[in-house]
Design an enzyme around this catalytic site. Structure first.
Site, PDB file in Angstrom:
ATOM      1  N   LYS A  76      47.271   6.644  17.913  1.00 33.03           N
ATOM      2  CA  LYS A  76      46.962   5.475  17.696  1.00 33.03           C
ATOM      3  C   LYS A  76      46.633   5.009  16.268  1.00 33.03           C
ATOM      4  CE  LYS A  76      43.930   2.087  19.982  1.00 33.03           C
ATOM      5  NZ  LYS A  76      43.020   1.809  21.155  1.00 33.03           N
ATOM      6  N   SER A 151      43.965  -1.775  24.594  1.00 31.68           N
ATOM      7  CA  SER A 151      44.311  -1.878  23.122  1.00 31.68           C
ATOM      8  C   SER A 151      45.545  -0.982  22.795  1.00 31.68           C
ATOM      9  CB  SER A 151      43.277  -1.882  22.018  1.00 31.68           C
ATOM     10  OG  SER A 151      42.628  -0.916  22.106  1.00 31.68           O
ATOM     11  N   SER A 175      40.916   0.554  27.280  1.00 35.04           N
ATOM     12  CA  SER A 175      42.139   0.706  26.204  1.00 35.04           C
ATOM     13  C   SER A 175      42.800   2.014  26.561  1.00 35.04           C
ATOM     14  CB  SER A 175      41.886   0.560  24.982  1.00 35.04           C
ATOM     15  OG  SER A 175      41.499  -0.892  24.733  1.00 35.04           O
TER      16      SER A 175
HETATM   17  N1  GLN Z   1      39.861  -5.309  26.458  1.00 35.09           N
HETATM   18  C1  GLN Z   1      38.633  -4.716  26.134  1.00 35.09           C
HETATM   19  C2  GLN Z   1      38.221  -5.391  24.731  1.00 35.09           C
HETATM   20  O1  GLN Z   1      38.979  -6.115  24.370  1.00 35.09           O
HETATM   21  C3  GLN Z   1      38.876  -3.317  25.844  1.00 35.09           C
HETATM   22  C4  GLN Z   1      39.303  -2.790  24.667  1.00 35.09           C
HETATM   23  C5  GLN Z   1      39.207  -1.335  24.297  1.00 35.09           C
HETATM   24  O2  GLN Z   1      38.917  -0.559  25.164  1.00 35.09           O
HETATM   25  N2  GLN Z   1      39.435  -1.114  23.212  1.00 35.09           N
HETATM   26  O3  GLN Z   1      37.206  -5.406  24.207  1.00 35.09           O
END
Ligand code: GLN
Length: 483
Positions: A76, A151, A175
């Site tokens: 990532k 994400s 995410s």
């Molecule tokens: N959807 C969550 C956020 O926007 C989690 C994102 C994540 O786990 N990086 O914060």
């Protein structure tokens, strides 16, 4: 060749069916051919990949072995990779080449992995659709009009499209697990502190944790083995022995106590997903598990608490991007204030700016007690709920998401609608617990995930349950058409 899992690749390399160099060339060609459809990569690292593949082949020729020796993966794009762009999918870091490798990257490289590239994501890992990237939205290989989740949507889409067997990811509020659910993969978020955060571009430091997406629990076990462990460079890394995860996959589920929280089956859940979750419960019962209804009474407060704590930490972490030390700098600044304002205003996307503003507000002197402190208290209540539940059960099971992957653009104008989709995943981050999502069926041709949560450092239990489930079901073997 591209259909092989990490475990199959390890056997093929050990039996000299193919070399890592051959496999790497096949996958790089596949990425170049197919990725334009899904936009799962930000950078391809062909030169590095071929160099690492040749080195892995040479190590094998010298008698070395290892489950990841010669295995192609991707990172990532928020894991620092030395000399390679590490953008966190932001214009702010488009020109940033990391001066060092993240611990996870270094550990996996030492194990012999081959880095094919850096995967697309939501900007600074803020989001659940991988549509806020400076490099454009990622598409779901199961339906190109739908989001792959986020994400870590680039890692998930790439693995789902069989561009590579597995990829690293991070999970601050879901995410890893949510994109795994949306793309029919197995995603593991370890216990907070299990895997080093050193060299990962921070979003919310008390919630961020690195893990992996792959097709099977068996592959997640292989990856976690080399990712986990104490790191003196990360003050929140925990010095706890790393068990043999692959050896633990075959434990019997006889008598395993599975808790199903009654709060998980409220009005927001798609009834078709509820049905698939009940099917997975029945499957596990057949394998000897005992099901118990439990309660997590404070779950309803998780979203508001998370969306105060995560932005608060983000506003502090992202203050380092000032146009001076890293990344983007505006053209011809008039003075220092103008430099800060325009570099940040032009370098950050709108969701990132929204979170910085919310976070700075929640931390401000007049509102700290009302928001941040209150949210921290809720966080403790949520942790206490889990501690009480784990006195009665060994695993908690439920849906990973209330709905399947939505259409690209559907929630872009309403951030709160997207935040609500995180309801099942964020509690594990608030409590620091390990969680796993695995394929459990389809709704309208879109994959659905079942989530398992375990007590601290019981990643092995999650992988064991998921592996046994996958030996008896075939959801995880389904491939999206066209890939
Ligand atoms: N959807 C969550 C956020 O926007 C989690 C994102 C994540 O786990 N990086 O914060």
């Amino acid at each position: 060749m591209h259909h092989m899992t990490l475990a199959e690749i390890a056997r093929g390399l050990a039996d000299k069916m193919f070399s890592s160099e051959e496999l790497t060339k096949v996958l790089l060609a596949r990425i170049i051919q197919l990725d334009p459809q899904i936009n799962s990569f930000i950078s391809l690292t062909e030169e590095l990949a071929l160099k690492q593949a040749k080195a892995a082949d040479a190590r094998r020729a010298n008698g070395e072995s290892g489950a990841l020796l010669g295995a192609p993966i991707a990172h990532k794009d928020l894991f620092c990779t030395r000399g390679i762009r590490t953008s966190s999918a932001s214009k702010m870091l488009d020109n940033f080449k990391a001066p060092y490798d993240a611990t996870v990257v270094a550990k996996l490289a030492a194990a012999g992995t081959v880095t094919l590239g850096k995967t697309n994501m939501d900007e600074f890992a803020m989001g659940s659709a991988s549509d806020s990237s400076w490099y454009g939205a990622v598409k779901n290989p199961w339906n190109l009009e739908h989001v792959p989740g986020g994400s870590s949507g680039g890692s998930a889409a790439a693995v789902a499209a069989r561009l590579l067997p597995a990829a690293t990811a991070t999970d601050t509020g879901g995410s890893i697990r949510q994109p795994a659910a949306f793309t029919n993969l197995t995603g593991l978020k370890p216990t907070y502190g299990r895997v080093s955060r050193w060299g990962i571009i921070a979003y919310a430091s008390s919630l961020d944790q690195a893990g992996a997406v792959a097709r099977t629990a068996e592959d997640c076990a292989i990856l976690l083995q080399d990712m986990a462990g104490f790191d003196p460079n990360d003050s929140t890394s925990i010095d706890e022995p790393v068990p043999d995860y692959s050896a633990g996959l075959n434990g019997s589920l006889q008598g395993l106590r599975i808790g199903v929280p009654k709060e998980y089956f409220g009005a927001g859940l798609d009834p078709r997903i509820a049905e698939l979750i009940h099917d997975s419960v029945k499957e596990l019962e057949k394998l000897g598990a005992v099901i118990k209804q439990i309660s997590l009474p404070n779950m309803q407060h998780a979203i508001p608490a998370y969306y105060v704590i995560a932005p608060a930490e983000a506003s502090s972490n992202l203050s380092r991007f000032d146009g001076v030390r890293f990344g983007y700098r505006c053209e011809e600044p008039k003075n220092l204030t103008d430099l800060y304002k325009r570099s940040r205003g032009e370098g950050f996307g709108s969701e990132v700016q929204r979170r910085i503003m919310v976070g700075a507000y929640a931390l401000s002197a007049g509102y700290y007690d009302a928001y941040y402190l209150k949210a921290q208290k809720i966080r403790r209540l949520i942790k206490n709920d889990f501690m009480a539940a784990f006195n009665e059960v060994d695993i908690i099971l439920g849906p990973t998401t209330p709905n399947p992957a939505w259409k690209i653009g559907d929630k872009s104008s309403d951030p709160v609608a997207a935040y609500l989709e995180d309801v099942y995943t964020i509690t594990a981050n608030l409590a620091g617990l390990p969680g796993l999502s695995m394929p459990a069926g389809f709704v309208d041709g879109l994959p659905v995930g079942v989530q398992l949560l375990a007590p601290y450092f019981q990643e092995g239990r999650l992988l064991n349950v998921a592996h046994q489930y996958q030996l008896n079901t075939d959801w995880h073997t389904r491939t999206p058409t066209g890939f």
